[in-house]
Design a protein around this motif. Sequence first.
Motif, mmCIF file in Angstrom:
data_model
loop_
_atom_site.group_PDB
_atom_site.id
_atom_site.type_symbol
_atom_site.label_atom_id
_atom_site.label_comp_id
_atom_site.label_asym_id
_atom_site.label_seq_id
_atom_site.Cartn_x
_atom_site.Cartn_y
_atom_site.Cartn_z
ATOM 1 N N VAL A 1 -4.602 -0.418 -15.467
ATOM 2 C CA VAL A 1 -4.985 -0.731 -14.075
ATOM 3 C C VAL A 1 -6.410 -1.265 -14.088
ATOM 4 O O VAL A 1 -7.341 -0.559 -14.483
ATOM 5 N N ILE B 1 -2.189 1.696 -4.870
ATOM 6 C CA ILE B 1 -1.487 2.977 -4.946
ATOM 7 C C ILE B 1 -2.504 4.100 -4.796
ATOM 8 O O ILE B 1 -3.436 4.223 -5.608
ATOM 9 N N TYR C 1 0.854 -1.183 0.000
ATOM 10 C CA TYR C 1 0.000 0.000 0.000
ATOM 11 C C TYR C 1 0.890 1.233 0.000
ATOM 12 O O TYR C 1 1.628 1.466 0.952
ATOM 13 N N ILE D 1 2.058 4.091 -11.511
ATOM 14 C CA ILE D 1 0.716 3.521 -11.346
ATOM 15 C C ILE D 1 0.426 2.392 -12.328
ATOM 16 O O ILE D 1 -0.549 1.651 -12.149
ATOM 17 N N LEU E 1 -6.075 1.473 -7.945
ATOM 18 C CA LEU E 1 -5.664 2.871 -7.929
ATOM 19 C C LEU E 1 -6.786 3.701 -7.321
ATOM 20 O O LEU E 1 -7.951 3.556 -7.706
ATOM 21 N N ALA F 1 -0.024 -0.769 -10.460
ATOM 22 C CA ALA F 1 -1.056 -0.889 -9.430
ATOM 23 C C ALA F 1 -2.069 -1.979 -9.753
ATOM 24 O O ALA F 1 -2.450 -2.175 -10.908
#
Length: 276
Positions: free
Chosen positions: A175, A107, A79, A133, A139, A136
Amino acid sequence: MVNGGVLVSQDLSCAGQVSLSAALPVLGACGLSPTVLPTAILSTHTGGFGENTFLSLNNEMAKIMAHWQKVGFDFSAVYLGYLGKRALDFWTEKISYFKQKNKLILIDPVMGDHGQLYRGIDENYVIKMRNLIKSATILTPNMTEAAFLLGKKATSNSLKTATEFAAELSSQFGVSNVIITGISLNKEKIAEVGITADHSWSLIQKKLPGNYFGTGDLFASAFFAAVMHKENLEKACSIAADFVAQAIRETPKQDSRLGPNYAAALPDLLKRWSNN
């Protein structure tokens, strides 16, 4: 291997219940055995206390990570919250290790709010965050952060715009799960929007009086805890929103820069998983 629980990496503000000061007690109380990798130490957070001190821990982070790898620490999830410039570079280099191991990576790209970047965050930081990102699993930007990540302006805080932003973030950065938080619809309502590979949703809550720092950190931490307790993402959002709302309702009159009284809301949060 040594079970390190969940790995949490963000700054530690010595005053004000934000970042690690908020995440660590919430995740610990929820039984996630957090291991922390602080990115920096600040005298206060950057919201309204003037010129805070800032000590980057980037060099120490590398030493800590090397020690963990030497003794065989393993983590069930990662995290990431507020990082800062040098820690952003560190995690951009290191995150692939956890992605290759198929760890859940949340993230929260803490960069700004109310249409503005936070002090100390610039366009170069945004560009680097766009790269990070991509790793991730989940997100969780607010509307301002979503807009900056997409190179747009948040001209509307509507559910329609938020859903479009979430879909674009998912498509552009690969993502699969994007949650846009803290969408201020009007003076009375606030919302979240989520999109996954198979569906999207929106949640609307009553906006409570007060503007407390750290509510985004509390939301992300409670959301992360719910996900780790196997709640689906929509339910996890609802749980997190209820937790933050209760914390605000239970906050006595105090300086809003110090954050809401999350401790009063923890018992109800913990009851959800007390029999697990």
